[in-house]
Write an enzyme that holds these catalytic residues in place. Structure first.
Site, PDB file in Angstrom:
ATOM      1  N   LYS A 258      17.494  10.945  -3.591  1.00  0.00           N
ATOM      2  CA  LYS A 258      17.055  12.329  -3.358  1.00  0.00           C
ATOM      3  C   LYS A 258      18.232  13.278  -3.570  1.00  0.00           C
ATOM      4  O   LYS A 258      19.256  13.182  -2.892  1.00  0.00           O
ATOM      5  CB  LYS A 258      16.511  12.470  -1.932  1.00  0.00           C
ATOM      6  CG  LYS A 258      16.203  13.917  -1.516  1.00  0.00           C
ATOM      7  CD  LYS A 258      15.639  13.995  -0.090  1.00  0.00           C
ATOM      8  CE  LYS A 258      15.484  15.437   0.384  1.00  0.00           C
ATOM      9  NZ  LYS A 258      15.016  15.554   1.780  1.00  0.00           N
ATOM     10  N   LYS A 270      13.392  26.714   7.492  1.00  0.00           N
ATOM     11  CA  LYS A 270      13.975  26.066   8.666  1.00  0.00           C
ATOM     12  C   LYS A 270      14.579  27.109   9.595  1.00  0.00           C
ATOM     13  O   LYS A 270      14.960  28.191   9.142  1.00  0.00           O
ATOM     14  CB  LYS A 270      15.110  25.121   8.216  1.00  0.00           C
ATOM     15  CG  LYS A 270      14.653  23.852   7.521  1.00  0.00           C
ATOM     16  CD  LYS A 270      15.837  23.007   7.096  1.00  0.00           C
ATOM     17  CE  LYS A 270      15.386  21.735   6.392  1.00  0.00           C
ATOM     18  NZ  LYS A 270      14.672  20.797   7.271  1.00  0.00           N
ATOM     19  N   ARG A 344       9.953  14.020  -0.414  1.00  0.00           N
ATOM     20  CA  ARG A 344       8.944  13.082  -0.915  1.00  0.00           C
ATOM     21  C   ARG A 344       8.320  13.587  -2.204  1.00  0.00           C
ATOM     22  O   ARG A 344       7.846  12.806  -3.018  1.00  0.00           O
ATOM     23  CB  ARG A 344       7.898  12.820   0.183  1.00  0.00           C
ATOM     24  CG  ARG A 344       7.146  14.040   0.626  1.00  0.00           C
ATOM     25  CD  ARG A 344       6.475  13.870   1.982  1.00  0.00           C
ATOM     26  NE  ARG A 344       7.419  14.006   3.104  1.00  0.00           N
ATOM     27  CZ  ARG A 344       7.084  13.891   4.379  1.00  0.00           C
ATOM     28  NH1 ARG A 344       5.841  13.614   4.714  1.00  0.00           N
ATOM     29  NH2 ARG A 344       7.989  14.033   5.326  1.00  0.00           N
TER      30      ARG A 344
HETATM   31  N1  BES Z   1      16.061  17.096   4.556  1.00  0.00           N
HETATM   32  C1  BES Z   1      15.110  17.122   5.600  1.00  0.00           C
HETATM   33  C2  BES Z   1      15.280  15.961   6.576  1.00  0.00           C
HETATM   34  C3  BES Z   1      16.477  16.006   7.473  1.00  0.00           C
HETATM   35  C4  BES Z   1      16.401  16.642   8.696  1.00  0.00           C
HETATM   36  C5  BES Z   1      17.636  15.346   7.131  1.00  0.00           C
HETATM   37  C6  BES Z   1      17.495  16.627   9.533  1.00  0.00           C
HETATM   38  C7  BES Z   1      18.734  15.350   7.960  1.00  0.00           C
HETATM   39  C8  BES Z   1      18.647  16.001   9.180  1.00  0.00           C
HETATM   40  C9  BES Z   1      13.705  17.034   5.026  1.00  0.00           C
HETATM   41  O1  BES Z   1      13.518  17.624   3.801  1.00  0.00           O
HETATM   42  C10 BES Z   1      12.799  17.719   5.978  1.00  0.00           C
HETATM   43  O2  BES Z   1      12.932  18.898   6.116  1.00  0.00           O
HETATM   44  N2  BES Z   1      11.910  16.971   6.615  1.00  0.00           N
HETATM   45  C11 BES Z   1      11.008  17.509   7.549  1.00  0.00           C
HETATM   46  C12 BES Z   1       9.646  16.909   7.315  1.00  0.00           C
HETATM   47  C13 BES Z   1       8.544  17.566   8.073  1.00  0.00           C
HETATM   48  C14 BES Z   1       8.318  18.972   7.550  1.00  0.00           C
HETATM   49  C15 BES Z   1       7.298  16.738   7.907  1.00  0.00           C
HETATM   50  C16 BES Z   1      11.527  17.159   8.950  1.00  0.00           C
HETATM   51  O3  BES Z   1      12.056  16.060   9.142  1.00  0.00           O
HETATM   52  O4  BES Z   1      11.428  18.002   9.823  1.00  0.00           O
HETATM   53 ZN    ZN Z   2      15.155  17.766   2.615  1.00  0.00          ZN
HETATM   54 MN    MN Z   3      13.047  19.669   3.962  1.00  0.00          MN
END
Ligand code: BES
Ligand code: ZN
Ligand code: MN
Length: 486
Positions: A258, A270, A344
């Site tokens: 990724k 975020k 994903r």
């Molecule tokens: N890159 C993030 C995941 C992440 C979060 C990595 C914290 C390292 C530390 C990913 O793209 C993401 O934002 N995932 C979301 C998914 C959710 C929206 C279903 C998450 O984990 O909140």
């Molecule tokens: Zn991400």
């Molecule tokens: Mn994300």
């Protein structure tokens, strides 16, 4: 750093040419085994209560009469395992690294002789201990003076220790590359920067590197990847890097990383706190580059292809919106309910692309979910697989390389959360079990080959005072590639 072995008995260490001597000791260390002079220093320290055989303890001595090395450090290990050896090294190095040592001699006085596993851990421990990020920080502390590290070992073990060092050096160089890439801020480490890193690897190590641009990706029909990239002014890149260590007909191992060079969340933006940490969201891509570097240096007889979909996830007037439905390269449609579940989306198209390489197996590596950090913390990577054999290989590689993972479940019940009224699937499920739903989403694109997924959201970087990338899981992946070549 120059690593060498010194095949010499422990008794002769006092006369060895080095300016610091780090001796790993443990419960079964007979002070006498270190020879008269060092043995006396050690038993005196033990008797006087200045050192105890308790894991984590260290003692720094300066100018021990009769010892050539100006500095002597005893570091206590819990046992003879490679893991305990590495921990003791890191503890011992802490008292040497800031000083004037240029040539360090490392020895172990544990009853069990040092082998390839301990040797393999040495270069990485040295690098981890000395690493300072400096690319955008001119005021960073001066680099350590350490240039040479010798590892003392039994003559009988010298061949396997030598092999361990060779592996350890290549892995450490891969970790260093991954860590440096991931630490670069998002305005430096762009998709094009990742492509340039891959091109450089191609030149230096003879990899074949292809970089696809938006037009190529459009032709391939990667609607999910395009949807994530469409909100950013930074052009996307799709990187394919090939290492050829075996014949043309040998099915390759494919690593998919990724490469989100910054994840704002997109329109599902975020919160502000700690958002800077989302520059690490290309940690999977970095680990693929690092692994390719290590593998290309070690030259195992296997074919490996690294695939990196790289882009930014930004909110803008051109960004993809919650509720938008896009068509993946596989033909399956996806309702993007949350634009922050972007990893994903870029991975699913890369996984479909992997089919055309007729892979022996595919492993994707991604900082995919915060839920994985909640589940496993920062120690173990989450591992998911549709193949028990692959899962076992990855688990073993992680243990051997001291870069552990933990297998997570993929029962079909978890797939139900991905239902959508408007597309073949949604890109998010319920909050609970979020790391698993993410894996279930990816699974829908991997029916054609044995597949595993590593969620490295916790293991690829550290937060808090020691904020920074770890270079993981390059050790696990390199060990895995080597094990598949055996
Ligand atoms: N890159 C993030 C995941 C992440 C979060 C990595 C914290 C390292 C530390 C990913 O793209 C993401 O934002 N995932 C979301 C998914 C959710 C929206 C279903 C998450 O984990 O909140
Ligand atoms: Zn991400
Ligand atoms: Mn994300």
């Amino acid at each position: 750093m120059d690593f060498k072995i010194l095949a010499a008995p422990l008794k002769d260490l006092r006369a060895a040419e080095a300016d610091a001597l780090l001796v790993v000791v443990g419960e079964d260390t007979e002070p006498g085994s270190l020879g008269k002079v060092l043995g006396a220093a050690l038993s005196q320290a033990l008797r006087g209560g200045d050192l105890a055989y308790k894991p984590g303890r260290c003692l720094y001595l300066h100018h021990v009469t009769g010892v050539k090395a100006r500095r002597v450090v005893f570091a206590v290990a819990k046992d003879a395992s490679a893991k305990a050896f590495r921990t003791a090294l890191l503890n011992g190095l802490a008292s040497i690294k800031g000083g004037g040592t240029e040539h360090l001699l490392v020895a172990s006085s544990l009853a069990q002789p040092l082998g390839s596993a301990q040797a393999q851990a040495l270069p990485g421990a040295i690098d981890d201990s000395l690493y300072v990020y400096r690319h955008t920080k001119p005021s960073a502390p001066a680099a350590s003076k350490l240039r040479r590290v010798s590892l003392a070992c039994d003559v009988a073990e010298s061949a396997s220790v030598h092999e361990g060092l060779r592996r350890g050096e290549a892995i450490a160089a891969g970790v260093a590359l991954a860590r440096e890439c991931a630490n670069r801020p998002g305005n430096h480490c762009t998709p094009e920067y990742l492509a340039n890193q891959a091109r450089r690897l191609g030149k230096d190590f003879g990899l074949t590197v292809q970089v696809l641009q938006r037009k190529d990706v459009e032709k391939l029909g990667m609607g999910c990847f395009l949807a994530v990239a469409q909100g950013s002014a930074q052009p996307l890149r799709f990187i394919v890097a090939r290492y050829k260590g075996a014949g043309k007909s040998a099915a390759p191992l494919v690593l998919v990383g990724k490469g989100i060079t910054f994840d704002t969340g997109g329109i599902s933006i975020k919160p502000g706190a700690d958002m800077d940490e989302m520059k690490f969201d290309m940690g999977g891509a970095a680990s693929v580059l690092g692994t390719l570097r290590a593998v290309a240096q070690l030259k195992p007889k296997i074919n490996v292809v690294g695939i990196i979909p790289a882009c930014e996830n930004m909110p803008s007037s051109t960004a993809v919106k919650p509720g938008d439905v896009v068509t993946s390269m596989s033909g399956q449609t996806v309702e993007i309910l949350n634009t922050d579940a972007e990893g994903r989306l870029i991975l699913c198209d890369a996984l479909t692309y992997a089919e055309r390489l007729k892979p022996a197996a595919v492993v994707d590596i991604a900082t995919l979910t915060g839920a994985c950090v909640v589940a496993l913390g920062h120690h173990r990577s989450g591992m998911f697989s549709t193949s028990d054999e692959l899962a076992e290989q990855l688990d073993r590689a992680g243990q051997t390389a001291l870069d552990p993972c933990w297998r997570m479940p993929m029962d079909e019940e978890y797939d139900e959360g991905l239902k959508s009224n408007f597309a073949d699937m949604a890109n998010i499920g319920p909050r609970a079990g979020g790391a698993i739903t993410a894996a279930m989403f990816l699974k829908r694109y991997t029916a054609k080959y044995p597949w595993a997924h590593l969620d490295i959201a916790g293991s690829a970087w550290k937060s808090g005072a020691a904020k920074g990338a770890t270079g993981r899981p390059v050790p696990l992946l390199t060990q895995f590639v080597l094990s598949r070549a055996d």
